[in-house]
Design a protein around this motif. Structure first.
Motif, PDB file in Angstrom:
ATOM      1  N   PRO A 152     -18.513  20.049  37.860  1.00 45.76           N
ATOM      2  CA  PRO A 152     -19.087  19.094  36.905  1.00 45.76           C
ATOM      3  C   PRO A 152     -18.569  17.676  37.132  1.00 45.76           C
ATOM      4  O   PRO A 152     -17.361  17.463  37.249  1.00 45.76           O
ATOM      5  CB  PRO A 152     -18.640  19.642  35.550  1.00 45.76           C
ATOM      6  CG  PRO A 152     -18.439  21.093  35.774  1.00 45.76           C
ATOM      7  CD  PRO A 152     -17.920  21.215  37.172  1.00 45.76           C
ATOM      8  N   GLY A 153     -19.477  16.729  37.242  1.00 46.59           N
ATOM      9  CA  GLY A 153     -19.092  15.338  37.411  1.00 46.59           C
ATOM     10  C   GLY A 153     -18.650  14.957  38.803  1.00 46.59           C
ATOM     11  O   GLY A 153     -18.210  13.826  39.025  1.00 46.59           O
ATOM     12  N   LYS A 154     -18.748  15.900  39.734  1.00 45.01           N
ATOM     13  CA  LYS A 154     -18.314  15.626  41.103  1.00 45.01           C
ATOM     14  C   LYS A 154     -19.464  15.828  42.083  1.00 45.01           C
ATOM     15  O   LYS A 154     -20.451  16.477  41.768  1.00 45.01           O
ATOM     16  CB  LYS A 154     -17.139  16.526  41.485  1.00 45.01           C
ATOM     17  CG  LYS A 154     -15.885  16.279  40.663  1.00 45.01           C
ATOM     18  CD  LYS A 154     -14.727  17.106  41.180  1.00 45.01           C
ATOM     19  CE  LYS A 154     -13.448  16.826  40.406  1.00 45.01           C
ATOM     20  NZ  LYS A 154     -12.303  17.622  40.932  1.00 45.01           N
ATOM     21  N   GLU A 155     -19.287  15.284  43.282  1.00 46.84           N
ATOM     22  CA  GLU A 155     -20.289  15.453  44.314  1.00 46.84           C
ATOM     23  C   GLU A 155     -20.167  16.850  44.940  1.00 46.84           C
ATOM     24  O   GLU A 155     -19.111  17.477  44.904  1.00 46.84           O
ATOM     25  CB  GLU A 155     -20.127  14.388  45.391  1.00 46.84           C
ATOM     26  CG  GLU A 155     -20.407  12.977  44.904  1.00 46.84           C
ATOM     27  CD  GLU A 155     -20.383  11.972  46.036  1.00 46.84           C
ATOM     28  OE1 GLU A 155     -20.736  10.798  45.769  1.00 46.84           O
ATOM     29  OE2 GLU A 155     -20.023  12.336  47.159  1.00 46.84           O
ATOM     30  N   ARG A 156     -21.271  17.290  45.525  1.00 45.51           N
ATOM     31  CA  ARG A 156     -21.241  18.558  46.239  1.00 45.51           C
ATOM     32  C   ARG A 156     -20.299  18.444  47.426  1.00 45.51           C
ATOM     33  O   ARG A 156     -20.311  17.443  48.148  1.00 45.51           O
ATOM     34  CB  ARG A 156     -22.647  18.918  46.693  1.00 45.51           C
ATOM     35  CG  ARG A 156     -22.783  20.304  47.277  1.00 45.51           C
ATOM     36  CD  ARG A 156     -24.240  20.638  47.569  1.00 45.51           C
ATOM     37  NE  ARG A 156     -25.059  20.634  46.363  1.00 45.51           N
ATOM     38  CZ  ARG A 156     -26.326  21.004  46.337  1.00 45.51           C
ATOM     39  NH1 ARG A 156     -26.914  21.422  47.448  1.00 45.51           N
ATOM     40  NH2 ARG A 156     -27.008  20.968  45.212  1.00 45.51           N
ATOM     41  N   GLU A 157     -19.484  19.486  47.626  1.00 43.19           N
ATOM     42  CA  GLU A 157     -18.529  19.447  48.725  1.00 43.19           C
ATOM     43  C   GLU A 157     -18.626  20.695  49.588  1.00 43.19           C
ATOM     44  O   GLU A 157     -18.991  21.780  49.117  1.00 43.19           O
ATOM     45  CB  GLU A 157     -17.103  19.291  48.193  1.00 43.19           C
ATOM     46  CG  GLU A 157     -16.597  20.456  47.376  1.00 43.19           C
ATOM     47  CD  GLU A 157     -15.135  20.275  46.969  1.00 43.19           C
ATOM     48  OE1 GLU A 157     -14.541  19.216  47.228  1.00 43.19           O
ATOM     49  OE2 GLU A 157     -14.594  21.239  46.389  1.00 43.19           O
ATOM     50  N   PHE A 158     -18.260  20.533  50.830  1.00 36.76           N
ATOM     51  CA  PHE A 158     -18.269  21.619  51.805  1.00 36.76           C
ATOM     52  C   PHE A 158     -17.166  22.615  51.480  1.00 36.76           C
ATOM     53  O   PHE A 158     -16.056  22.230  51.104  1.00 36.76           O
ATOM     54  CB  PHE A 158     -18.074  21.043  53.197  1.00 36.76           C
ATOM     55  CG  PHE A 158     -17.741  22.050  54.252  1.00 36.76           C
ATOM     56  CD1 PHE A 158     -16.442  22.199  54.693  1.00 36.76           C
ATOM     57  CD2 PHE A 158     -18.728  22.845  54.796  1.00 36.76           C
ATOM     58  CE1 PHE A 158     -16.118  23.118  55.662  1.00 36.76           C
ATOM     59  CE2 PHE A 158     -18.426  23.782  55.765  1.00 36.76           C
ATOM     60  CZ  PHE A 158     -17.116  23.913  56.204  1.00 36.76           C
ATOM     61  N   LYS A 201      -8.342  29.582  41.729  1.00 34.67           N
ATOM     62  CA  LYS A 201      -7.669  28.596  40.887  1.00 34.67           C
ATOM     63  C   LYS A 201      -8.686  27.958  39.947  1.00 34.67           C
ATOM     64  O   LYS A 201      -9.882  27.920  40.273  1.00 34.67           O
ATOM     65  CB  LYS A 201      -7.036  27.508  41.767  1.00 34.67           C
ATOM     66  CG  LYS A 201      -6.099  28.022  42.838  1.00 34.67           C
ATOM     67  CD  LYS A 201      -5.653  26.886  43.738  1.00 34.67           C
ATOM     68  CE  LYS A 201      -4.749  27.392  44.861  1.00 34.67           C
ATOM     69  NZ  LYS A 201      -4.314  26.278  45.749  1.00 34.67           N
ATOM     70  N   PRO A 202      -8.247  27.423  38.831  1.00 35.05           N
ATOM     71  CA  PRO A 202      -9.193  26.737  37.932  1.00 35.05           C
ATOM     72  C   PRO A 202      -9.980  25.643  38.647  1.00 35.05           C
ATOM     73  O   PRO A 202     -11.154  25.418  38.318  1.00 35.05           O
ATOM     74  CB  PRO A 202      -8.282  26.169  36.840  1.00 35.05           C
ATOM     75  CG  PRO A 202      -7.134  27.120  36.782  1.00 35.05           C
ATOM     76  CD  PRO A 202      -6.901  27.526  38.213  1.00 35.05           C
ATOM     77  N   GLU A 203      -9.374  24.997  39.617  1.00 34.15           N
ATOM     78  CA  GLU A 203     -10.082  23.931  40.345  1.00 34.15           C
ATOM     79  C   GLU A 203     -11.165  24.456  41.276  1.00 34.15           C
ATOM     80  O   GLU A 203     -11.911  23.670  41.867  1.00 34.15           O
ATOM     81  CB  GLU A 203      -9.103  23.052  41.127  1.00 34.15           C
ATOM     82  CG  GLU A 203      -8.138  23.806  41.997  1.00 34.15           C
ATOM     83  CD  GLU A 203      -6.789  24.018  41.309  1.00 34.15           C
ATOM     84  OE1 GLU A 203      -6.769  24.389  40.109  1.00 34.15           O
ATOM     85  OE2 GLU A 203      -5.754  23.837  41.986  1.00 34.15           O
ATOM     86  N   ASP A 204     -11.267  25.767  41.418  1.00 31.64           N
ATOM     87  CA  ASP A 204     -12.374  26.365  42.181  1.00 31.64           C
ATOM     88  C   ASP A 204     -13.634  26.493  41.327  1.00 31.64           C
ATOM     89  O   ASP A 204     -14.691  26.871  41.835  1.00 31.64           O
ATOM     90  CB  ASP A 204     -11.988  27.748  42.700  1.00 31.64           C
ATOM     91  CG  ASP A 204     -10.887  27.700  43.740  1.00 31.64           C
ATOM     92  OD1 ASP A 204      -9.975  28.555  43.671  1.00 31.64           O
ATOM     93  OD2 ASP A 204     -10.930  26.818  44.613  1.00 31.64           O
ATOM     94  N   THR A 205     -13.529  26.195  40.043  1.00 29.03           N
ATOM     95  CA  THR A 205     -14.684  26.268  39.152  1.00 29.03           C
ATOM     96  C   THR A 205     -15.767  25.299  39.610  1.00 29.03           C
ATOM     97  O   THR A 205     -15.518  24.104  39.784  1.00 29.03           O
ATOM     98  CB  THR A 205     -14.265  25.936  37.709  1.00 29.03           C
ATOM     99  OG1 THR A 205     -13.368  26.945  37.238  1.00 29.03           O
ATOM    100  CG2 THR A 205     -15.478  25.861  36.794  1.00 29.03           C
TER     101      THR A 205
END
Length: 117
Positions: free
Chosen positions: A41-47, A86-90
């Motif tokens: 959410p709120g971020k660009e798509r990343e590889f 990890k939560p940051e993998d959400t």
């Protein structure tokens, strides 16, 4: 037109595992490069990860050592096994296929992965 359908997302606790699947509609899928991306959410798509040449793989630093991309050509399916989540993998995870002319030709609709702390 190749259609990609992701599945396997869900809610998991930190430290858990998920296996995402991406099924393709076309037999030509077996010769394509395939990849996984994600968008929080709120971020660009990343590889996230890529496979080409049947077995060569590459991973983003953020998932290397915790994730494995694989494919089953008999099932026209590519997988992303994710461990030690990890939560940051959400994020919403998308698969892509058909690297042509510097871009991906086909995208799936995405599957939500939510990791709780």
């Amino acid at each position: 037109q190749v259609q990609l359908v992701e599945s396997g997302g869900g809610l998991v606790q930190a430290g858990g595992s998920l296996r995402l699947s991406c099924r393709a509609s076309e037999l030509a899928f077996s010769s394509d490069s395939v990849a996984w991306f994600r968008q929080a959410p709120g971020k660009e798509r990343e590889f996230v990860a890529r496979m080409w040449g049947g077995s060569t793989t590459h991973y983003a630093d953020s998932v290397r050592g915790r994730s494995t991309i694989s494919r089953d050509n008999a099932k026209n399916t590519v997988y992303l096994q994710m461990n030690s989540l990890k939560p940051e993998d959400t994020a919403v995870y998308y698969c892509a296929a058909g690297w042509t002319g510097g871009s991906w030709s086909h995208w799936g609709q995405g599957t939500q992965v939510t990791v709780s702390s």
